[in-house]
Design an enzyme around this catalytic site. Structure first.
Site, PDB file in Angstrom:
ATOM      1  N   GLY A 118       0.804  -1.218   0.000  1.00 41.21           N
ATOM      2  CA  GLY A 118       0.000   0.000   0.000  1.00 41.21           C
ATOM      3  C   GLY A 118       0.837   1.268   0.000  1.00 41.21           C
ATOM      4  O   GLY A 118       1.967   1.298  -0.471  1.00 41.21           O
ATOM      5  N   ASN A 163      -6.056  -7.829  -6.154  1.00 43.11           N
ATOM      6  CA  ASN A 163      -5.521  -7.715  -4.805  1.00 43.11           C
ATOM      7  C   ASN A 163      -4.341  -6.748  -4.803  1.00 43.11           C
ATOM      8  O   ASN A 163      -3.335  -6.993  -5.468  1.00 43.11           O
ATOM      9  CB  ASN A 163      -5.087  -9.083  -4.284  1.00 43.11           C
ATOM     10  CG  ASN A 163      -6.248 -10.044  -4.159  1.00 43.11           C
ATOM     11  OD1 ASN A 163      -7.341  -9.646  -3.758  1.00 43.11           O
ATOM     12  ND2 ASN A 163      -6.033 -11.297  -4.526  1.00 43.11           N
ATOM     13  N   LEU A 164      -4.456  -5.679  -4.079  1.00 46.11           N
ATOM     14  CA  LEU A 164      -3.465  -4.606  -4.103  1.00 46.11           C
ATOM     15  C   LEU A 164      -2.071  -5.128  -3.782  1.00 46.11           C
ATOM     16  O   LEU A 164      -1.847  -5.702  -2.703  1.00 46.11           O
ATOM     17  CB  LEU A 164      -3.861  -3.516  -3.098  1.00 46.11           C
ATOM     18  CG  LEU A 164      -2.888  -2.335  -2.967  1.00 46.11           C
ATOM     19  CD1 LEU A 164      -2.813  -1.558  -4.275  1.00 46.11           C
ATOM     20  CD2 LEU A 164      -3.314  -1.433  -1.810  1.00 46.11           C
ATOM     21  N   ASP A 165      -1.146  -4.923  -4.729  1.00 50.54           N
ATOM     22  CA  ASP A 165       0.274  -5.266  -4.556  1.00 50.54           C
ATOM     23  C   ASP A 165       0.500  -6.743  -4.238  1.00 50.54           C
ATOM     24  O   ASP A 165       1.492  -7.103  -3.605  1.00 50.54           O
ATOM     25  CB  ASP A 165       0.909  -4.396  -3.455  1.00 50.54           C
ATOM     26  CG  ASP A 165       0.904  -2.920  -3.810  1.00 50.54           C
ATOM     27  OD1 ASP A 165       0.951  -2.608  -5.006  1.00 50.54           O
ATOM     28  OD2 ASP A 165       0.844  -2.087  -2.892  1.00 50.54           O
ATOM     29  N   GLU A 166      -0.407  -7.618  -4.667  1.00 46.18           N
ATOM     30  CA  GLU A 166      -0.277  -9.037  -4.374  1.00 46.18           C
ATOM     31  C   GLU A 166      -0.249  -9.893  -5.638  1.00 46.18           C
ATOM     32  O   GLU A 166      -0.399 -11.113  -5.562  1.00 46.18           O
ATOM     33  CB  GLU A 166      -1.405  -9.491  -3.443  1.00 46.18           C
ATOM     34  CG  GLU A 166      -1.323  -8.883  -2.052  1.00 46.18           C
ATOM     35  CD  GLU A 166      -2.365  -9.439  -1.098  1.00 46.18           C
ATOM     36  OE1 GLU A 166      -3.024 -10.433  -1.458  1.00 46.18           O
ATOM     37  OE2 GLU A 166      -2.516  -8.886   0.007  1.00 46.18           O
TER      38      GLU A 166
END
Length: 280
Positions: free
Chosen positions: A198, A223-226
């Protein structure tokens, strides 16, 4: 003699390499280099660099024959290594975009930058110095949905092979991510994921008192940054670093990690396997 890259992915089984290389021999294609990997869940990946006479009919028949000998779920491609088209999304930071532009201009990156777009016009002059069109798609005064719709129209018009988020500091909505196939959106995150996901990762790293900082290039998912990780690296820091000096030191890592990731993707060395990658 021409070169092509044969990419093979399928369920693992006995004799796959022999079957593929046997067809290569039949068509008089010389194997210059080959990498293969079988995952624990019985998925097989292979990248084969071939040299030979690839006329249209012969290459098509070759692919059909290879696929006929492999498991039914096989995905087989024969790529010619042509220069890909990149669209780059930015906000205000210049170091990543500048490196991409220089590498493409000099021929060190097997791609042409067809467009740069940003939610600020800060980097417009930098883009135009390399004769790359810059488009301002501001987020100010409009909804997130409208800003993304305008960006999508631009991206669809240029028909890029890959879209690079070069310090584009906007979180993409699930709808925008879903607009593109997995593997088309590539992001550089200023952290050694999965740590410090994040916003403000350098501040998070400073607050935690870490002794290394890094960067991660990955494919974008909901999925944020995943998303599946392509490339990572780190550098050492110590107690004398502030959050600001960490961020300054991290810029070089971000630039290098993204360039290595892009080079591997453009050289067809990356397979996506679930939420992981196989990188040759």
């Amino acid at each position: 003699m021409e070169q092509r890259i044969l990419l093979t992915e399928c369920s693992d089984a006995t004799g796959l390499i022999a079957k593929v290389t046997g067809v290569c021999f039949k068509y008089s294609y010389n194997i210059v280099h080959q990498d293969q990997f079988a995952s624990e869940d019985k998925r097989f990946f292979m990248r084969t660099v071939l040299e030979g006479d690839f006329n249209a009919a012969g290459a098509g028949n070759f692919l059909q024959e290879v696929k006929s000998l492999l498991p039914p779920d096989a995905v087989v491609r024969l790529n010619d290594g042509h220069r890909r088209r990149l669209a780059v999304l930015v906000t205000k930071e210049a170091h990543v975009l500048g490196d991409i532009l220089i590498k493409a201009y000099s021929g060190a990156l097997n791609a042409d930058i067809v467009m740069v777009a940003g939610n600020y016009d800060t980097l417009s002059d930098l883009s135009r110095r390399f004769d790359v069109p810059f488009h301002l798609v501001s987020h100010e005064g409009i909804s997130r949905e409208e800003q993304e719709e305008r960006m999508l129209r631009l991206l669809d018009d240029v028909n890029a092979d890959y879209i690079v988020l070069a310090k584009y500091m906007r979180i993409l909505s699930p709808q925008m991510v879903a607009h593109f196939p997995l593997g088309k959106l590539i992001n550089i995150h200023h952290s050694f994921l999965p740590a410090f996901i994040g916003a403000r990762p350098y501040q998070q790293a400073y607050d935690r008192g870490v002794k290394i900082i890094g960067a991660t290039a990955h494919f974008v998912t909901d999925n944020l940054d995943e998303g599946p990780i392509i490339e990572q690296d780190v550098i050492k820091v110590n107690h004398r670093y502030t959050a600001e000096t960490m961020a300054k030191a991290g810029r070089d890592v971000e630039r290098l990690v993204l360039m290595r990731a892009l080079t591997k993707v453009l050289d067809d060395k990356v397979f996506i396997h679930g939420n992981k990658t196989v990188v040759f």
